[in-house]
Design a protein around this motif. Structure first.
Motif, mmCIF file in Angstrom:
data_model
loop_
_atom_site.group_PDB
_atom_site.id
_atom_site.type_symbol
_atom_site.label_atom_id
_atom_site.label_comp_id
_atom_site.label_asym_id
_atom_site.label_seq_id
_atom_site.Cartn_x
_atom_site.Cartn_y
_atom_site.Cartn_z
ATOM 1 N N GLN A 42 0.840 -1.199 0.000
ATOM 2 C CA GLN A 42 0.000 0.000 0.000
ATOM 3 C C GLN A 42 0.875 1.249 0.000
ATOM 4 O O GLN A 42 1.914 1.306 0.655
ATOM 5 N N GLN A 43 0.432 2.228 -0.791
ATOM 6 C CA GLN A 43 1.121 3.517 -0.827
ATOM 7 C C GLN A 43 0.064 4.609 -0.871
ATOM 8 O O GLN A 43 -0.833 4.582 -1.712
ATOM 9 N N GLY A 44 0.142 5.560 0.046
ATOM 10 C CA GLY A 44 -0.877 6.601 0.120
ATOM 11 C C GLY A 44 -0.322 7.991 -0.084
ATOM 12 O O GLY A 44 0.851 8.259 0.184
ATOM 13 N N LYS A 45 -1.216 8.908 -0.603
ATOM 14 C CA LYS A 45 -0.832 10.296 -0.802
ATOM 15 C C LYS A 45 -2.084 11.147 -1.004
ATOM 16 O O LYS A 45 -2.934 10.811 -1.826
ATOM 17 N N ASP A 46 -2.210 12.229 -0.238
ATOM 18 C CA ASP A 46 -3.277 13.217 -0.397
ATOM 19 C C ASP A 46 -4.668 12.588 -0.372
ATOM 20 O O ASP A 46 -5.527 12.864 -1.205
ATOM 21 N N GLY A 47 -4.905 11.722 0.598
ATOM 22 C CA GLY A 47 -6.234 11.145 0.758
ATOM 23 C C GLY A 47 -6.548 9.988 -0.163
ATOM 24 O O GLY A 47 -7.628 9.407 -0.081
ATOM 25 N N GLU A 48 -5.633 9.666 -1.071
ATOM 26 C CA GLU A 48 -5.824 8.529 -1.973
ATOM 27 C C GLU A 48 -4.701 7.521 -1.723
ATOM 28 O O GLU A 48 -3.643 7.865 -1.208
ATOM 29 N N ALA A 49 -4.946 6.283 -2.091
ATOM 30 C CA ALA A 49 -3.927 5.250 -1.905
ATOM 31 C C ALA A 49 -4.050 4.211 -3.007
ATOM 32 O O ALA A 49 -5.129 4.004 -3.581
ATOM 33 N N SER A 50 -2.930 3.607 -3.309
ATOM 34 C CA SER A 50 -2.941 2.458 -4.222
ATOM 35 C C SER A 50 -2.657 1.215 -3.390
ATOM 36 O O SER A 50 -1.814 1.224 -2.492
ATOM 37 N N LEU A 51 -3.397 0.181 -3.678
ATOM 38 C CA LEU A 51 -3.287 -1.070 -2.932
ATOM 39 C C LEU A 51 -3.071 -2.191 -3.935
ATOM 40 O O LEU A 51 -3.865 -2.360 -4.868
ATOM 41 N N VAL A 52 -1.985 -2.915 -3.781
ATOM 42 C CA VAL A 52 -1.694 -4.038 -4.667
ATOM 43 C C VAL A 52 -1.779 -5.326 -3.856
ATOM 44 O O VAL A 52 -1.079 -5.493 -2.855
ATOM 45 N N VAL A 53 -2.664 -6.218 -4.290
ATOM 46 C CA VAL A 53 -2.888 -7.483 -3.591
ATOM 47 C C VAL A 53 -2.518 -8.631 -4.521
ATOM 48 O O VAL A 53 -2.967 -8.677 -5.670
ATOM 49 N N VAL A 54 -1.713 -9.551 -4.025
ATOM 50 C CA VAL A 54 -1.386 -10.775 -4.759
ATOM 51 C C VAL A 54 -1.968 -11.935 -3.969
ATOM 52 O O VAL A 54 -1.719 -12.074 -2.767
ATOM 53 N N THR A 55 -2.756 -12.759 -4.624
ATOM 54 C CA THR A 55 -3.454 -13.837 -3.932
ATOM 55 C C THR A 55 -2.667 -15.142 -3.979
ATOM 56 O O THR A 55 -1.722 -15.303 -4.750
ATOM 57 N N HIS A 56 -3.108 -16.086 -3.153
ATOM 58 C CA HIS A 56 -2.697 -17.473 -3.324
ATOM 59 C C HIS A 56 -3.571 -18.079 -4.421
ATOM 60 O O HIS A 56 -4.491 -17.444 -4.923
ATOM 61 N N ARG A 57 -3.293 -19.314 -4.783
ATOM 62 C CA ARG A 57 -4.055 -19.983 -5.831
ATOM 63 C C ARG A 57 -5.492 -20.237 -5.386
ATOM 64 O O ARG A 57 -5.746 -20.633 -4.248
#
Length: 430
Positions: free
Chosen positions: A384-399
């Motif tokens: 997760q990376q956030g800035k100015d009230g917004e954030a990007s979230l990268v999720v990698v799942t298991h199979r």
């Protein structure tokens, strides 16, 4: 002993591939005669535009009436490099009706009507060979159909379209965007003026259908192949892939279910680890990774398109068919004895890399994690990376089953805290 009467060949189509076939037949006539055991003669060339100058081809051989060429009574083998469904389908069946074996490079037709064409060839006691329909010059169809006939193939994964591999390779190595890489591919002649068949995965899906039928001894049609194009792949996706030690390729993936009772066939972009052999396939090259029960893992690599490479595969088939003709025998036909069902994409077990734009506030990650849990999908990593009230979230799942992963994504889209799902990418080859 050498047979003196030549085997006569009708060439149907004389574009980039057909003209190379004619050139090689002429320049290597003595070698072909020695390898076959009889002379082979180009007896006619069917084209749409007879006025076009075709260097090295006797104008007296050129005709616009392909049907009459096949019906004239002295043709032994027809080489079909017209492409598309019609008139190629009608011409091939006409050839069989008149005792003519066929070599084809027509992936679209074979993916759609391969079963009917094989049946027609078998009824007539003739050959239908099509090495050039998949992966250009790479010997792939015949090794799978003949060399591995005593083995059990469980998985095939490969890069079977050179145009898309060139584009993705440029995006990875130079940081170019999709359109910029496509423009370069077009300028170099790798991409057609209308690149839809390549970049939307139709070309690869047709090849996947052919390979799946051979690998699993079952009938797989083009409609059975799940397909996603690569036009949405972005520079951000490549940046995420690099952080995971991966790259992105458009893959054809064919799998036998663990219980052996069904198969799956799919084409889509995917992240694969840099340690996987397919990750190092550059430029417009093709490569196919075959996993067999006894032989283990096999890699087939080489140029997957172009006039000369494809003509090489066509001529290899021509030699084989001519030898069969002299021996009054035929080569292997369709093997579809297993009649396994093709499972839908939702049954495929895979991993997802999902990029989300979310509100940068407490509790968001918990909501997202709950969404995954409710659909039975386990999370491997989160960034997760956030800035100015917004954030990007990268999720990698298991199979997990693709249906569960897809359902999770749809549920995420409905969360108030999720502004958007910016990218979804499967992770393969681990």
């Amino acid at each position: 002993m050498m047979r003196t009467r030549p085997l006569k060949v009708a060439l149907l189509g004389c574009g980039v591939v057909g003209s190379e076939v004619a050139r090689i037949m002429t320049t290597h006539a003595d070698d072909l005669t020695a390898r076959i055991g009889a002379p082979v003669e180009l007896a006619g060339v069917a084209v749409r535009r007879p006025s076009k100058v075709r260097e090295g081809i006797d104008p007296a051989l050129v005709t616009t009436d392909a049907t009459a060429l096949l019906k004239r009574g002295d043709i032994d083998i027809a080489i079909e490099v017209i492409g598309g469904i019609e008139p190629a389908r009608t011409l091939i069946t006409t050839a069989f009706d008149h005792g003519i074996s066929v070599v084809s490079a027509n992936k679209a037709l074979l993916a759609q009507d391969g079963a009917a064409l094989h049946a027609a060839a078998e009824t007539a006691g003739l050959d239908l060979y099509y090495e050039a329909a998949v992966a250009g010059a790479i010997p792939l169809v015949r090794p799978m159909r003949e060399s591995l006939a005593g083995d059990k193939i469980n998985r095939v994964m490969g890069i079977v379209n050179g145009t898309t591999n060139f584009i993705l390779d440029k995006m990875d190595s130079t940081g170019a965007g999709y359109q910029e890489a496509l423009d370069e591919a077009t300028a170099l002649g790798y991409a057609e003026a209308d690149p839809t068949a390549d970049v939307e995965g139709y070309d690869a899906a047709a090849k996947a259908a052919i390979l799946a039928g051979i690998a699993f001894h079952t009938r797989v049609r083009l409609d059975d192949v799940y397909r996603e194009g690569m036009t949405e792949v972005s520079a951000a996706d490549f940046a995420s892939a690099k952080r995971m030690g991966c790259t992105i390729k458009l893959l054809a993936i064919l799998e036998r279910a663990a219980d052996g009772e069904s198969v799956t066939a799919r084409v889509h972009p995917a992240m694969i680890p840099l340690t996987h052999p397919l990750a190092s396939v550059r430029e417009a090259y093709n490569a196919v990774f075959v996993e067999a029960e006894a032989a283990g893992r096999l890699m087939f690599y080489g140029p997957g398109a172009g006039g000369a490479p494809t003509a090489s595969a066509v001529l290899g088939d021509l030699v084989a068919v001519c030898r069969n003709k002299l021996a009054e025998a035929t080569g292997p036909g369709e093997s579809a004895y297993t009649q396994l069902p093709v499972s839908p994409m939702g049954d495929v077990v895979t991993r997802y890399h999902i990029s989300l734009d979310v509100a940068d506030k407490p509790g968001v990650l918990a909501q997202v994690a709950t969404c995954f849990a409710e659909h039975g999908v386990s999370i491997d990593t989160v960034r997760q990376q956030g800035k100015d009230g917004e954030a990007s979230l990268v999720v990698v799942t298991h199979r997990a089953p693709d249906a569960a992963l897809s359902g999770t994504v749809e549920a995420l889209r409905k969360l108030d805290t999720v502004r958007g799902v910016s990218s979804i990418m499967r992770v393969e080859g681990e």
